[in-house]
Design a protein around this motif. Structure first.
Motif, mmCIF file in Angstrom:
data_model
loop_
_atom_site.group_PDB
_atom_site.id
_atom_site.type_symbol
_atom_site.label_atom_id
_atom_site.label_comp_id
_atom_site.label_asym_id
_atom_site.label_seq_id
_atom_site.Cartn_x
_atom_site.Cartn_y
_atom_site.Cartn_z
ATOM 1 N N LYS A 70 0.872 -1.217 -0.085
ATOM 2 C CA LYS A 70 0.031 0.046 -0.085
ATOM 3 C C LYS A 70 0.805 1.381 0.044
ATOM 4 O O LYS A 70 0.478 2.201 -0.326
ATOM 5 C CB LYS A 70 -0.942 0.000 1.148
ATOM 6 C CG LYS A 70 -0.272 -0.171 2.375
ATOM 7 C CD LYS A 70 -1.378 -0.146 3.569
ATOM 8 C CE LYS A 70 -0.486 -0.077 5.082
ATOM 9 N NZ LYS A 70 -1.573 -0.311 6.243
ATOM 10 N N GLN A 71 2.025 1.050 0.377
ATOM 11 C CA GLN A 71 2.851 2.518 0.631
ATOM 12 C C GLN A 71 3.400 2.850 -0.635
ATOM 13 O O GLN A 71 3.881 3.893 -1.093
ATOM 14 C CB GLN A 71 4.161 2.128 1.544
ATOM 15 C CG GLN A 71 3.664 2.301 3.078
ATOM 16 C CD GLN A 71 3.136 0.814 3.527
ATOM 17 O OE1 GLN A 71 3.423 -0.095 2.862
ATOM 18 N NE2 GLN A 71 2.741 0.875 4.716
ATOM 19 N N ASN A 74 0.091 5.453 -5.040
ATOM 20 C CA ASN A 74 -0.013 6.857 -5.019
ATOM 21 C C ASN A 74 -1.394 7.356 -4.944
ATOM 22 O O ASN A 74 -1.808 8.663 -4.672
ATOM 23 C CB ASN A 74 0.956 7.846 -5.714
ATOM 24 C CG ASN A 74 2.301 7.408 -5.658
ATOM 25 O OD1 ASN A 74 2.928 6.574 -6.457
ATOM 26 N ND2 ASN A 74 2.935 7.787 -4.641
ATOM 27 N N ARG A 96 -12.681 4.151 -2.888
ATOM 28 C CA ARG A 96 -12.620 5.183 -1.818
ATOM 29 C C ARG A 96 -12.459 4.593 -0.616
ATOM 30 O O ARG A 96 -11.335 5.566 0.207
ATOM 31 C CB ARG A 96 -14.104 5.706 -1.964
ATOM 32 C CG ARG A 96 -14.519 6.735 -3.152
ATOM 33 C CD ARG A 96 -15.662 7.404 -3.043
ATOM 34 N NE ARG A 96 -15.442 8.619 -2.406
ATOM 35 C CZ ARG A 96 -14.811 9.683 -2.919
ATOM 36 N NH1 ARG A 96 -14.581 9.899 -4.316
ATOM 37 N NH2 ARG A 96 -14.726 10.835 -2.166
ATOM 38 N N TRP A 100 -9.020 6.181 1.504
ATOM 39 C CA TRP A 100 -9.088 6.811 2.717
ATOM 40 C C TRP A 100 -8.170 5.882 3.708
ATOM 41 O O TRP A 100 -7.465 6.646 4.318
ATOM 42 C CB TRP A 100 -10.528 6.618 3.078
ATOM 43 C CG TRP A 100 -10.679 7.187 4.542
ATOM 44 C CD1 TRP A 100 -10.868 8.545 4.812
ATOM 45 C CD2 TRP A 100 -10.761 6.653 5.767
ATOM 46 N NE1 TRP A 100 -11.173 8.688 6.278
ATOM 47 C CE2 TRP A 100 -10.798 7.583 6.865
ATOM 48 C CE3 TRP A 100 -10.569 5.275 6.074
ATOM 49 C CZ2 TRP A 100 -11.062 7.107 8.368
ATOM 50 C CZ3 TRP A 100 -10.692 4.919 7.499
ATOM 51 C CH2 TRP A 100 -10.715 5.793 8.578
ATOM 52 N N ALA A 101 -8.364 4.697 3.626
ATOM 53 C CA ALA A 101 -7.281 3.744 4.648
ATOM 54 C C ALA A 101 -5.797 4.177 4.398
ATOM 55 O O ALA A 101 -4.966 4.299 5.248
ATOM 56 C CB ALA A 101 -7.700 2.369 4.390
ATOM 57 N N TRP A 102 -5.467 4.406 3.093
ATOM 58 C CA TRP A 102 -3.924 4.477 2.777
ATOM 59 C C TRP A 102 -3.623 6.089 2.684
ATOM 60 O O TRP A 102 -2.514 6.322 2.448
ATOM 61 C CB TRP A 102 -3.907 3.873 1.407
ATOM 62 C CG TRP A 102 -3.926 2.386 1.343
ATOM 63 C CD1 TRP A 102 -4.113 1.578 2.453
ATOM 64 C CD2 TRP A 102 -4.007 1.682 -0.030
ATOM 65 N NE1 TRP A 102 -4.448 0.182 1.813
ATOM 66 C CE2 TRP A 102 -4.371 0.137 0.529
ATOM 67 C CE3 TRP A 102 -4.012 1.773 -1.103
ATOM 68 C CZ2 TRP A 102 -4.438 -0.793 -0.419
ATOM 69 C CZ3 TRP A 102 -3.895 0.819 -2.151
ATOM 70 C CH2 TRP A 102 -4.235 -0.491 -1.597
ATOM 71 N N ASN A 103 -4.428 6.745 2.801
ATOM 72 C CA ASN A 103 -4.120 8.399 3.001
ATOM 73 C C ASN A 103 -3.792 8.864 1.478
ATOM 74 O O ASN A 103 -2.801 9.616 1.527
ATOM 75 C CB ASN A 103 -3.515 8.443 4.106
ATOM 76 C CG ASN A 103 -3.439 10.211 4.263
ATOM 77 O OD1 ASN A 103 -4.225 10.865 4.162
ATOM 78 N ND2 ASN A 103 -2.226 10.815 4.804
ATOM 79 N N ILE A 104 -4.317 8.295 0.484
ATOM 80 C CA ILE A 104 -4.080 8.978 -0.737
ATOM 81 C C ILE A 104 -5.423 9.223 -1.618
ATOM 82 O O ILE A 104 -6.606 8.835 -1.008
ATOM 83 C CB ILE A 104 -3.283 7.837 -1.784
ATOM 84 C CG1 ILE A 104 -4.328 6.650 -1.411
ATOM 85 C CG2 ILE A 104 -1.965 7.343 -0.937
ATOM 86 C CD1 ILE A 104 -3.642 5.280 -2.527
#
Length: 335
Positions: A70-71, A74, A96, A100-104
């Protein structure tokens, strides 16, 4: 920059990962043809349920295949419309939620813009400006493309889309689902000189299309001559459709002055259509581009690529965006 693309607009679950420097890293697709074949067409509820079953496993498979986590992602791009509302909601909800969970960012993509940009995934992509003929089960569009995000709709179908007309005509001829490819196959055995079907709207100066009357003409011919004439009817129907698409596309090129045409969407895989455009391109000295056959039908790669283009262009993304089962390309970045 890497984009995870999700396509769930109808009956195919597509997941892909696009890298801005390396191109497509992964592209996985699950087709629901076997699920819907017994019903003779797509059943929306079954389509949505199958997307639920297949989407997360395909995302996991894509990440495992590329050795990414996940990191390394992008943004997440997903098809927001047009399409079946239940199917769209599956892709949008998962896309979505992951974003949201991955902050992207989560990027809503117009399905037909994905098709429009799909030939640009090829090693020799078209150069701007160009005309685009988008032909699928739900759409028939002629578009002038100045650059990515600058589209002007020149013409569209006033009733049945070309893929829809193929499928409905195939069904009345007794062919199995999916009807379009089955009709094209049957047409190979037909006598091209036995029947001549009308070429709808060629006598009009505009660039719109109409195929519902052609479908009715095929039905009346079938009722008159019977099942033994099915190959000849299929051949005549396909010839009429191809002539209309080619003639209108040539007219669009003449009106815009462009020398490049792309053809995308499921019907762009039709061999008769490609043969006709190949002959015309030599006469008119134009270049014609197609996506590879894998990218003609719905796929996650085109959504991932469209998402990448949206992200690098700096388009404003509406965080409250909802899926839109009916969404005209005229409403998207039109000039």
């Amino acid at each position: 920059m890497r984009i995870l693309g999700i396509e769930t607009s109808c009956d195919e679950t597509g997941v892909a990962i696009y890298d801005g420097k390396k191109g497509i890293l992964a592209n996985f697709l699950h087709s629901q043809v076997a699920t819907h074949a017994k019903y003779g067409g797509v059943v929306p509820e079954l389509a949505a349920r199958d997307h639920i079953r297949k989407l997360l496993p395909l995302i996991r498979e894509s990440l495992a295949y590329t050795h990414l986590n996940k990191q390394d992602i992008n943004a997440v791009a997903y098809t927001a419309g047009p399409g079946l509302i239940g199917a769209l909601l599956v892709g949008a909800s998962v896309g979505r939620s992951l974003a949201w969970a991955w902050n992207i960012p989560a990027i809503p993509i117009h399905h037909m813009e994905g098709h429009l940009l799909s030939p640009m995934l090829e090693p020799d992509p078209p150069k701007f400006p160009f005309c685009a003929l988008l032909v699928s089960g739900g759409h028939t569009l002629l578009i002038a493309v100045k650059e990515i995000g600058k589209y002007h709709v020149l013409g569209e179908s006033l009733d049945d889309a070309v893929g829809e007309a193929f499928d409905k005509t195939a069904k009345l001829l007794g062919l199995t689902y999916p009807g379009g490819p089955a009709l094209a196959k049957l047409a190979e055995f037909g006598n091209p000189h036995r029947f001549y079907f009308p070429r709808p709207m060629l006598d009009r100066p505009d660039l719109n299309f109409s195929f519902s009357g052609l479908k009715t003409y095929a039905l009346n011919t079938f009722r008159k001559y019977g099942i033994e004439s099915a190959p000849d009817i299929a051949c005549a129907f396909q010839d009429a459709v191809v002539d209309v698409l080619v003639s209108k596309s040539c007219r669009a090129l003449q009106q815009t002055g462009y020398k490049c045409l792309i053809i995308a969407g499921g019907v762009s895989a039709n061999q008769a259509l490609r043969n006709q455009f190949s002959a015309i391109s030599k006469k008119m000295k134009i270049k014609v581009y197609y996506p590879r056959l894998d990218f003609c039908t719905d796929n996650g790669a085109m959504i991932a690529f469209a998402g990448y283009q949206s992200l690098i262009s700096g388009r404003k993304i509406d965080l409250n965006f909802k899926v839109r089962p009916k969404w005209s390309l005229r409403d998207l970045y039109l000039t």
